[in-house]
Write a protein that holds these residues in place. Structure first.
Motif, mmCIF file in Angstrom:
data_model
loop_
_atom_site.group_PDB
_atom_site.id
_atom_site.type_symbol
_atom_site.label_atom_id
_atom_site.label_comp_id
_atom_site.label_asym_id
_atom_site.label_seq_id
_atom_site.Cartn_x
_atom_site.Cartn_y
_atom_site.Cartn_z
ATOM 1 N N GLY A 110 64.223 15.201 26.092
ATOM 2 C CA GLY A 110 65.539 15.002 26.690
ATOM 3 C C GLY A 110 66.441 16.209 26.749
ATOM 4 O O GLY A 110 67.493 16.166 27.384
ATOM 5 N N LEU A 156 71.078 18.811 28.421
ATOM 6 C CA LEU A 156 70.160 17.756 28.832
ATOM 7 C C LEU A 156 69.188 18.298 29.859
ATOM 8 O O LEU A 156 69.567 19.087 30.738
ATOM 9 C CB LEU A 156 70.935 16.577 29.423
ATOM 10 C CG LEU A 156 71.774 15.757 28.431
ATOM 11 C CD1 LEU A 156 72.579 14.707 29.188
ATOM 12 C CD2 LEU A 156 70.886 15.088 27.396
ATOM 13 N N SER A 162 66.987 10.865 28.985
ATOM 14 C CA SER A 162 68.341 10.907 28.463
ATOM 15 C C SER A 162 68.730 9.558 27.869
ATOM 16 O O SER A 162 68.225 8.517 28.261
ATOM 17 C CB SER A 162 69.316 11.281 29.582
ATOM 18 O OG SER A 162 70.629 11.362 29.084
ATOM 19 N N GLU A 192 73.936 11.997 25.982
ATOM 20 C CA GLU A 192 74.946 12.312 26.991
ATOM 21 C C GLU A 192 76.313 12.524 26.352
ATOM 22 O O GLU A 192 77.045 13.456 26.713
ATOM 23 C CB GLU A 192 75.006 11.181 28.019
ATOM 24 C CG GLU A 192 73.766 11.097 28.901
ATOM 25 C CD GLU A 192 73.700 9.788 29.659
ATOM 26 O OE1 GLU A 192 74.737 9.088 29.721
ATOM 27 O OE2 GLU A 192 72.629 9.463 30.194
ATOM 28 N N GLU A 246 76.443 15.930 24.650
ATOM 29 C CA GLU A 246 76.596 17.025 25.598
ATOM 30 C C GLU A 246 78.021 17.090 26.140
ATOM 31 O O GLU A 246 78.594 18.171 26.296
ATOM 32 C CB GLU A 246 75.611 16.868 26.760
ATOM 33 C CG GLU A 246 75.690 18.033 27.744
ATOM 34 C CD GLU A 246 74.742 17.893 28.920
ATOM 35 O OE1 GLU A 246 73.802 18.693 29.012
ATOM 36 O OE2 GLU A 246 74.955 16.974 29.744
ATOM 37 N N ASP A 300 75.772 15.392 36.246
ATOM 38 C CA ASP A 300 74.356 15.497 36.610
ATOM 39 C C ASP A 300 74.186 15.634 38.104
ATOM 40 O O ASP A 300 73.338 16.389 38.580
ATOM 41 C CB ASP A 300 73.576 14.267 36.118
ATOM 42 C CG ASP A 300 73.210 14.395 34.651
ATOM 43 O OD1 ASP A 300 73.482 15.475 34.086
ATOM 44 O OD2 ASP A 300 72.659 13.434 34.098
#
Length: 426
Positions: free
Chosen positions: A71, A141, A146, A151, A154, A409
């Motif tokens: 991940g 990531l 994930s 998440e 991050e 993302d």
């Protein structure tokens, strides 16, 4: 009498099978299933390769494995030949070495890469080390495997601009610039058109055909039917080639683009319908002169994506969003009204799509139901923001726990796609 203890021999040394070496790749692949099924293992970190890669001794299995955290991705370290590493690569390596080397850890193996490295989770003092690296800004990531916990870690580092995120604002500016290069704005004067959805990839991505498609498809189909009566031996297409392919479900021939190849099996995308299939090499033929090429007769299935919105990652919410869209398509026989807002140079159209019966925007319906949210780059789209705000106030679906944490993302992967497209054009 003789003391039995004095003559006791020490037990023979226990053999440890080191499958972390490249020469033991075959053995590592043989051991993978057994290690995966065994669940969590107790281990000792024998060597740290970089911030996210290790060699770990698993005493109970008497083996040493190469192991990588799933991940995430850490910056690379400098190489022995003098090539410098990425920023913070050495820092990430030293951070992991100081914390993990020769320490007891717990690991769970969930996958394996092509060179035999085990992939999974590693806990140090009961804390997921991938989470630690992300929260400290030593990793990012990878876009795969994930989890909400990863998440969140991050996003914490992003907000604080820690280490690999110290230039995060400049990265976002670069992504906005890449977006401008990749998109071509289309004037709204063209208005709406009626199209037919022939393939739904997910609740916001579709393949559609224009009203003129049936006539073109009849012409193409007749040519393919004649051509398929003369098979050609030794035909070996490569990815990217447009060929004639036999669809496994009906045995008919259609134009298709080769997406991938594994041995004698080819994954193809049927360019006039948008669906995919895996075909044996014997079910592929060159188009030949009798069948229209994409240059003379473009693909009849165009890729349409609902503009400005993105889907939730929760599988249950994705399923519910798919059900909402499928109900609309089922009631209309797949026919919808669509207006192109802009398109990418790759050919993907970003559209506003509406239910022909009610005239309501499908994007607005998904946003109002809390089954989609606006992309971070498009938070001010007129009308759509109001629909999203309604779902927020009602704490519907995505917003059931309050203000859902956003992610960049779509910016990151969009920029990557742009870079690939530029390289392909060169």
């Amino acid at each position: 009498p003789r003391d039995a203890r004095a003559s006791a021999q020490p037990p023979p040394p226990r053999h440890v099978n080191d499958v972390s070496q490249s020469s033991a790749q075959a053995q590592a692949k043989q051991m993978f299933t057994m290690l995966q099924r065994a669940g969590k293992h107790q281990g000792v970190v024998q060597h740290v390769v970089n911030g996210a890669r290790f060699k770990v001794l698993i005493p109970r299995q008497s083996c040493v494995v190469a192991f990588a955290l799933s991940g995430i991705r850490c910056p690379t370290t400098g190489r022995r030949d003098g090539e410098p590493g990425e920023p913070y690569g050495e820092d990430a390596y030293l951070f992991t070495r100081d914390k993990c080397l020769q320490h007891d850890v717990e690991l769970e193996i969930t996958g394996q890469d092509k060179i035999g490295t085990m992939i999974g989770k590693l806990w140090l003092h009961r804390k997921d080390h991938a989470v630690t690296l992300l929260s400290e800004g030593y990793a990012r990531l990878s876009g795969r495997d994930s989890t909400p916990e990863l998440e969140e870690a991050e996003q914490q580092a992003q907000a604080k601009r820690l280490r690999t995120w110290e230039n995060y604002d400049a990265e976002l500016d670069a992504m906005r610039a890449a977006e401008a290069v990749a998109e071509i704005e289309i004037a709204s004067a063209g208005g709406e058109e009626e199209v037919t959805v022939v393939e739904m990839v997910d609740p916001v991505l579709f393949y559609v055909q224009a009203a003129s498609a049936p006539k073109q498809l009849d012409f193409i189909g007749a040519r393919l039917s004649e051509m398929s009566k003369a098979p050609q031996a030794g035909f070996r297409p490569k990815p990217g080639d447009v060929v004639a392919a036999k669809f496994s479900q009906d045995g008919d021939w259609y134009r298709a683009r080769v997406e991938d190849r594994k041995g004698d099996d080819y994954k193809v995308l049927f360019v006039d319908y948008g669906n995919s299939d895996t075909c044996a090499v014997g079910d592929l033929l060159p188009l030949g002169g009798a069948v229209p090429s994409l240059a003379s007769c473009p693909a009849q299935a165009a890729e349409y994506k609902l503009a400005h919105i993105k889907l939730p990652r929760d599988d249950d919410l994705l399923y519910e969003a798919a059900g909402v869209v499928q109900d609309i398509l089922g009631a209309s026989g797949g026919k919808v009204r669509a207006k192109v807002e802009y398109r990418e140079r790759s050919g993907r159209h970003h559209v506003t799509m509406s239910d022909p019966a009610s005239g309501e925007s499908i994007s607005a319906l998904l946003l109002r139901s809390g089954l989609a949210k606006l992309e971070r780059r498009k938070q001010d789209v007129e009308g759509l923001k109001d629909e999203q705000d309604k779902a927020k106030r009602a704490h519907l679906n995505i917003w059931r726990y309050g203000d859902a944490a956003d992610s960049d993302d779509e910016d990151k992967f969009f920029a990557q796609d742009v870079a690939k497209a530029k390289a392909a054009r060169k």
